[in-house]
Design an enzyme around this catalytic site. Structure first.
Site, PDB file in Angstrom:
ATOM      1  N   SER A 150      22.559  19.299 -27.597  1.00  0.00           N
ATOM      2  CA  SER A 150      21.830  18.792 -26.302  1.00  0.00           C
ATOM      3  C   SER A 150      20.450  18.808 -26.383  1.00  0.00           C
ATOM      4  O   SER A 150      19.743  18.645 -27.144  1.00  0.00           O
ATOM      5  CB  SER A 150      22.011  19.271 -25.581  1.00  0.00           C
ATOM      6  OG  SER A 150      21.908  18.631 -23.570  1.00  0.00           O
ATOM      7  N   TYR A 174      22.051  27.467 -20.166  1.00  0.00           N
ATOM      8  CA  TYR A 174      22.443  26.554 -21.030  1.00  0.00           C
ATOM      9  C   TYR A 174      21.563  25.840 -22.113  1.00  0.00           C
ATOM     10  O   TYR A 174      21.860  25.778 -23.017  1.00  0.00           O
ATOM     11  CB  TYR A 174      22.465  25.694 -20.198  1.00  0.00           C
ATOM     12  CG  TYR A 174      23.203  23.781 -20.701  1.00  0.00           C
ATOM     13  CD1 TYR A 174      24.420  23.789 -21.201  1.00  0.00           C
ATOM     14  CD2 TYR A 174      22.014  22.753 -20.625  1.00  0.00           C
ATOM     15  CE1 TYR A 174      24.534  23.001 -21.791  1.00  0.00           C
ATOM     16  CE2 TYR A 174      22.597  22.245 -21.568  1.00  0.00           C
ATOM     17  CZ  TYR A 174      23.871  21.693 -22.343  1.00  0.00           C
ATOM     18  OH  TYR A 174      24.377  20.439 -22.801  1.00  0.00           O
TER      19      TYR A 174
END
Length: 233
Positions: free
Chosen positions: A146, A159
């Site tokens: 990501s 995250y």
């Protein structure tokens, strides 16, 4: 006009997180390209629906192995069943991942553990199990990360950290496994142990110029045999 994507006929591909999102889309595309598929995910009904779509695309029924990759027994069973069924593995696509909101002021160790168990530890474990088979077939590993691994964003602390760890895992394992892909070991500056060929760069340019790269912009895409990932000696 879009370029023709590669033919995956004859290749066995294991895709995690295949019950939704990027994993599901990858499974359907791989089916259209002729791959023999192993699909895993935690949502059984969704996984079956994706499997049916893949069968409709290709006429071949994927091997569906539901499971939770944060559980070591499930991960071990996934690899064992894959090799028993297909006798080989050519491609591992690590798509499985989770995200939760949380800042340093309201996060918890439980949240940290959940993020790292799924987004890092499970991939670490599955890749360990897959590598001997991928070395045999000179195969490929794709880790879906990501932008959160490259840039900092508020309120998704654990995250972001997990995706940064995944990016480093990808770079380190790429250097470790690069010599397995060619007869020559890495010697001086290129992880793959050889200089590139003009047509290899041209193919990357053609991909970026095509409709197939429609969601890529502002990206640096090294086509350098891993040179960018190597530390100066």
């Amino acid at each position: 006009m879009a370029t023709t994507l590669g033919n995956l006929a004859g290749k066995v591909a294991l895709i995690t997180g295949a019950s939704s999102g990027i994993g599901a889309a990858t499974a359907e595309l791989f089916a259209k390209l002729g791959a023999s598929l192993v699909l895993t995910g935690r949502k059984v009904d969704n996984l079956k629906a994706v499997g049916e779509k893949c069968t409709q695309c290709s006429g071949n029924t994927p091997l569906l192995i539901p499971g939770d990759l944060s559980k070591e027994d499930d991960t071990n069973n996934l690899m064992k069943t894959t090799i028993e069924h297909y006798k080989r593995l050519n491609v591992l696509v690590n798509c499985a991942g989770v995200i939760e909101l949380g800042s340093i002021e309201n996060t918890s160790l439980d949240q940290f553990d959940r993020m790292f168990n799924i987004n890092v530890r499970s991939i670490y474990h599955l890749t360990m199990l897959a590598v001997p088979h991928l070395v045999d077939t000179k195969g490929t590993i794709v880790n879906v990360s990501s932008v959160n691994g490259m840039r900092s964003f508020p309120n998704v602390l654990s995250y972001c950290m997990s995706k940064s760890a995944l990016d480093q895992f990808t770079r380190c394992t790429a250097l470790e496994l690069a010599p397995k892909q060619f007869l020559e070991r890495s010697k001086e500056t290129h992880a793959l142990g050889r200089p590139g060929q003009p047509d290899e760069v041209a193919k990357a340019i053609a991909f970026l110029a095509s409709d197939d790269s429609s969601f890529i912009t502002g990206a640096c895409v090294p086509v350098d045999g891993g040179r960018h990932a190597m530390c100066p000696r």
